[in-house]
Design a protein around this motif. Structure first.
Motif, PDB file in Angstrom:
ATOM      1  N   LEU A  73       9.152  21.393   2.288  1.00 25.35           N
ATOM      2  CA  LEU A  73       7.922  22.114   2.593  1.00 25.35           C
ATOM      3  C   LEU A  73       8.315  23.085   3.704  1.00 25.35           C
ATOM      4  O   LEU A  73       8.710  22.648   4.784  1.00 25.35           O
ATOM      5  N   VAL A  74       8.255  24.392   3.429  1.00 27.41           N
ATOM      6  CA  VAL A  74       8.839  25.349   4.373  1.00 27.41           C
ATOM      7  C   VAL A  74       7.771  26.109   5.140  1.00 27.41           C
ATOM      8  O   VAL A  74       6.645  26.303   4.674  1.00 27.41           O
ATOM      9  N   ILE A  75       8.159  26.506   6.346  1.00 28.21           N
ATOM     10  CA  ILE A  75       7.393  27.481   7.112  1.00 28.21           C
ATOM     11  C   ILE A  75       8.060  28.829   6.864  1.00 28.21           C
ATOM     12  O   ILE A  75       9.252  29.000   7.131  1.00 28.21           O
ATOM     13  N   THR A  76       7.321  29.759   6.291  1.00 30.61           N
ATOM     14  CA  THR A  76       7.891  31.064   5.971  1.00 30.61           C
ATOM     15  C   THR A  76       7.868  31.964   7.213  1.00 30.61           C
ATOM     16  O   THR A  76       7.263  31.632   8.236  1.00 30.61           O
ATOM     17  N   SER A  77       8.522  33.100   7.076  1.00 34.96           N
ATOM     18  CA  SER A  77       8.533  34.058   8.192  1.00 34.96           C
ATOM     19  C   SER A  77       7.134  34.613   8.474  1.00 34.96           C
ATOM     20  O   SER A  77       6.874  35.128   9.562  1.00 34.96           O
ATOM     21  N   GLU A  78       6.219  34.498   7.494  1.00 32.74           N
ATOM     22  CA  GLU A  78       4.824  34.916   7.701  1.00 32.74           C
ATOM     23  C   GLU A  78       3.985  33.790   8.275  1.00 32.74           C
ATOM     24  O   GLU A  78       2.753  33.880   8.315  1.00 32.74           O
ATOM     25  N   GLN A  79       4.624  32.687   8.682  1.00 30.24           N
ATOM     26  CA  GLN A  79       3.939  31.522   9.242  1.00 30.24           C
ATOM     27  C   GLN A  79       2.951  30.900   8.245  1.00 30.24           C
ATOM     28  O   GLN A  79       1.829  30.549   8.571  1.00 30.24           O
ATOM     29  N   ARG A  80       3.441  30.759   7.003  1.00 31.68           N
ATOM     30  CA  ARG A  80       2.706  30.049   5.967  1.00 31.68           C
ATOM     31  C   ARG A  80       3.490  28.808   5.568  1.00 31.68           C
ATOM     32  O   ARG A  80       4.728  28.773   5.670  1.00 31.68           O
ATOM     33  N   LEU A  81       2.775  27.781   5.114  1.00 27.45           N
ATOM     34  CA  LEU A  81       3.422  26.600   4.558  1.00 27.45           C
ATOM     35  C   LEU A  81       3.483  26.752   3.044  1.00 27.45           C
ATOM     36  O   LEU A  81       2.492  27.133   2.403  1.00 27.45           O
ATOM     37  N   LEU A  82       4.658  26.431   2.465  1.00 22.04           N
ATOM     38  CA  LEU A  82       4.872  26.623   1.038  1.00 22.04           C
ATOM     39  C   LEU A  82       5.718  25.475   0.498  1.00 22.04           C
ATOM     40  O   LEU A  82       6.741  25.109   1.097  1.00 22.04           O
ATOM     41  N   ALA A  83       5.290  24.889  -0.621  1.00 20.76           N
ATOM     42  CA  ALA A  83       6.061  23.809  -1.265  1.00 20.76           C
ATOM     43  C   ALA A  83       7.162  24.448  -2.099  1.00 20.76           C
ATOM     44  O   ALA A  83       6.935  24.900  -3.222  1.00 20.76           O
ATOM     45  N   LEU A  84       8.364  24.471  -1.541  1.00 24.46           N
ATOM     46  CA  LEU A  84       9.466  25.166  -2.201  1.00 24.46           C
ATOM     47  C   LEU A  84      10.068  24.332  -3.333  1.00 24.46           C
ATOM     48  O   LEU A  84      10.603  24.869  -4.293  1.00 24.46           O
ATOM     49  N   ARG A  87       0.844  -1.182   0.000  1.00 18.45           N
ATOM     50  CA  ARG A  87       0.000   0.000   0.000  1.00 18.45           C
ATOM     51  C   ARG A  87       0.889   1.245   0.000  1.00 18.45           C
ATOM     52  O   ARG A  87       2.082   1.164   0.315  1.00 18.45           O
ATOM     53  N   PRO A  88       0.326   2.407  -0.346  1.00 19.31           N
ATOM     54  CA  PRO A  88       1.128   3.632  -0.292  1.00 19.31           C
ATOM     55  C   PRO A  88       1.467   4.007   1.144  1.00 19.31           C
ATOM     56  O   PRO A  88       0.715   3.698   2.080  1.00 19.31           O
ATOM     57  N   VAL A  89       2.592   4.695   1.285  1.00 16.83           N
ATOM     58  CA  VAL A  89       3.002   5.184   2.598  1.00 16.83           C
ATOM     59  C   VAL A  89       3.313   6.672   2.481  1.00 16.83           C
ATOM     60  O   VAL A  89       3.992   7.105   1.551  1.00 16.83           O
ATOM     61  N   MET A  90       2.771   7.458   3.405  1.00 14.92           N
ATOM     62  CA  MET A  90       3.102   8.878   3.471  1.00 14.92           C
ATOM     63  C   MET A  90       4.128   9.077   4.573  1.00 14.92           C
ATOM     64  O   MET A  90       3.984   8.525   5.665  1.00 14.92           O
ATOM     65  N   MET A  91       5.157   9.850   4.257  1.00 14.58           N
ATOM     66  CA  MET A  91       6.254  10.072   5.199  1.00 14.58           C
ATOM     67  C   MET A  91       6.422  11.564   5.447  1.00 14.58           C
ATOM     68  O   MET A  91       6.283  12.370   4.521  1.00 14.58           O
ATOM     69  N   ALA A  92       6.739  11.900   6.669  1.00 16.38           N
ATOM     70  CA  ALA A  92       7.027  13.291   7.029  1.00 16.38           C
ATOM     71  C   ALA A  92       8.220  13.315   7.961  1.00 16.38           C
ATOM     72  O   ALA A  92       8.460  12.371   8.717  1.00 16.38           O
ATOM     73  N   SER A  93       8.966  14.398   7.890  1.00 12.51           N
ATOM     74  CA  SER A  93      10.128  14.533   8.762  1.00 12.51           C
ATOM     75  C   SER A  93      10.391  16.008   9.012  1.00 12.51           C
ATOM     76  O   SER A  93      10.253  16.845   8.112  1.00 12.51           O
ATOM     77  N   ALA A  94      10.776  16.298  10.253  1.00  9.48           N
ATOM     78  CA  ALA A  94      11.171  17.664  10.590  1.00  9.48           C
ATOM     79  C   ALA A  94      12.539  17.985  10.005  1.00  9.48           C
ATOM     80  O   ALA A  94      12.943  19.153   9.952  1.00  9.48           O
ATOM     81  N   ALA A  95      13.265  16.960   9.533  1.00 12.06           N
ATOM     82  CA  ALA A  95      14.598  17.150   8.945  1.00 12.06           C
ATOM     83  C   ALA A  95      14.460  17.287   7.432  1.00 12.06           C
ATOM     84  O   ALA A  95      14.952  16.464   6.664  1.00 12.06           O
ATOM     85  N   GLY A  96      13.753  18.311   6.993  1.00  8.34           N
ATOM     86  CA  GLY A  96      13.573  18.540   5.564  1.00  8.34           C
ATOM     87  C   GLY A  96      14.717  19.336   4.970  1.00  8.34           C
ATOM     88  O   GLY A  96      15.579  19.846   5.679  1.00  8.34           O
ATOM     89  N   GLY A  97      14.716  19.434   3.640  1.00 12.04           N
ATOM     90  CA  GLY A  97      15.725  20.232   2.957  1.00 12.04           C
ATOM     91  C   GLY A  97      17.047  19.537   2.746  1.00 12.04           C
ATOM     92  O   GLY A  97      17.975  20.113   2.193  1.00 12.04           O
ATOM     93  N   VAL A  98      17.167  18.282   3.179  1.00 10.01           N
ATOM     94  CA  VAL A  98      18.403  17.530   2.993  1.00 10.01           C
ATOM     95  C   VAL A  98      18.062  16.199   2.345  1.00 10.01           C
ATOM     96  O   VAL A  98      16.899  15.895   2.091  1.00 10.01           O
TER      97      VAL A  98
END
Length: 378
Positions: free
Chosen positions: A193-204, A112-123
């Motif tokens: 997936l970033v949190i901007t300085s305006e506290q928005r989520l954005l798919a960079l 089945r599909p698996v969704m993954m998330a990590s606070a260690a993004g960008g690497v």
């Protein structure tokens, strides 16, 4: 089939995933014009289907439209890991406070599909998985039920996302699942997936890999294919409806039927040789199709012998023989060939090939032994 970053993000935006404002440019003057439209402070990103663009200098920050043009000129003249940069993405620059990873792929073990998330993004997420697997949180998705709200919320909690961002995160996760499912993807990821300085989520950044076998349902995606990253022979084979995969051996294979092709490759291994390709011409192959297949095989300079293994059922052996002779009339080659024909019109096929003084064999083992011996110079 891999999609470029700009293609992936355009798809994501259709499913409600927020992305930066950006435009795609193929010449430096376009990059300057787009930078002016976006306020001057932009990121110039090379569009090539390999990782490590940043380390190779393919992602640069420009503070003015003039600098954007200069950087685009430099990046558009680059090659990254052997691939030419033909386009750059001009994205508005974003102030970042945190980077997150979010992605979906198929887990074959779980079926089945698996969704993954990590606070260690960008690497490199593979490196995170290897060194710190506990930093990657997973939820498995029942394909009949889809991603449930509580699963997305659990991911948000597990990566310590601020509560104020739970709802937008859940909407992004739902959008990513919808994009993954609707486009028959095998991978869909946002990193970061970033949190901007305006506290928005954005798919960079975005990445999608689509199942080739499903492209008949998505002609609009097939048109996005980047041929720079594909083997010429595989592209050519696709034009004729052939199943072809390039390998590293020295014995070219032409077989009708995927199972028979796998068995042929196994027998070549058993006899001490290495197949140069997997090639299934399919059932009912015409002489023109066989000729095209042979031209593709002979385009590989490593091929020292060609083995034909044809079981004539729907495919007539005499048609295959005529295709071989047609191809040999069009392509000059000194590569020796061994042919095994069994089934419908096999006698006629063997007669045609015998007149052309080609080696034939009664059994697959005999054919493989002859091809391996020839390839080894015996």
């Amino acid at each position: 089939m891999k999609l470029h970053e700009y293609q992936s993000k355009q798809l994501f935006s259709r499913y409600g995933i927020p992305i930066p404002r950006g435009r795609i440019a193929s010449i430096a003057s376009e990059a300057r014009h787009f930078a002016e439209e976006l306020g001057g402070h932009v990121v110039i990103k090379a569009q090539v289907l390999v990782g490590g663009r940043g380390k190779a200098g393919g992602i640069r920050l420009a503070k003015t439209p003039k600098e954007a043009e200069e950087l685009a000129t430099m990046i558009l003249g680059m090659e990254i890991k052997g691939l030419p940069v033909r386009k750059v993405l001009v994205d508005e620059a974003v102030s970042i406070t945190k980077e997150i990873y979010l992605g979906i792929t198929n887990d074959r073990a779980a079926r089945r599909p698996v969704m993954m998330a990590s606070a260690a993004g960008g690497v490199d997420i593979e490196e995170v998985a290897r060194v710190s697997p506990e930093k990657i949180i997973k939820v498995y998705i029942d394909p009949l039920l889809g991603l449930r709200d509580y699963q997305a919320r659990d991911l948000a909690v597990s990566i310590d996302l601020p509560r104020s961002l739970w709802r937008p995160f859940m909407e992004i996760a739902a959008g990513l699942w919808a994009a993954y499912q609707a486009n028959d993807a095998t991978l869909a990821e946002i990193n970061p997936l970033v949190i901007t300085s305006e506290q928005r989520l954005l798919a960079l950044d975005g990445k999608m890999v689509v199942d080739d076998n499903a492209l008949f349902r998505h002609p609009e995606l097939d048109e996005m294919r980047d041929l720079d990253v594909e083997d010429w022979a595989e592209v050519e084979a696709r034009k004729f409806g052939l199943s072809y995969i390039s390998l590293d051996g020295e014995i070219g294979c032409m077989v009708n039927g995927a199972g028979l092709a796998m068995a042929t490759m196994d027998i070549i291994h058993l006899c001490g040789g290495e197949p140069a390709n997997f090639l299934d011409i399919g059932g009912g192959a015409s002489a023109d199709k066989v000729a095209a297949a042979l031209r593709i095989i002979l385009s590989d300079a490593r091929v020292k012998a060609v083995l034909f293994n044809i079981f004539g059922g729907i495919t007539r052996c005499d048609e295959v023989a005529r295709g071989i002779l047609t191809a040999l009339g069009e392509v000059e080659t000194k590569v020796p060939m061994v042919v095994r024909l069994v089934g419908t019109n096999a006698e006629e096929g063997r007669r045609l090939l015998a007149e052309a003084r080609m080696a034939t064999a009664e059994t697959l083992l005999e054919a493989a032994q002859k091809a391996v011996a020839i390839a080894k110079g015996a």
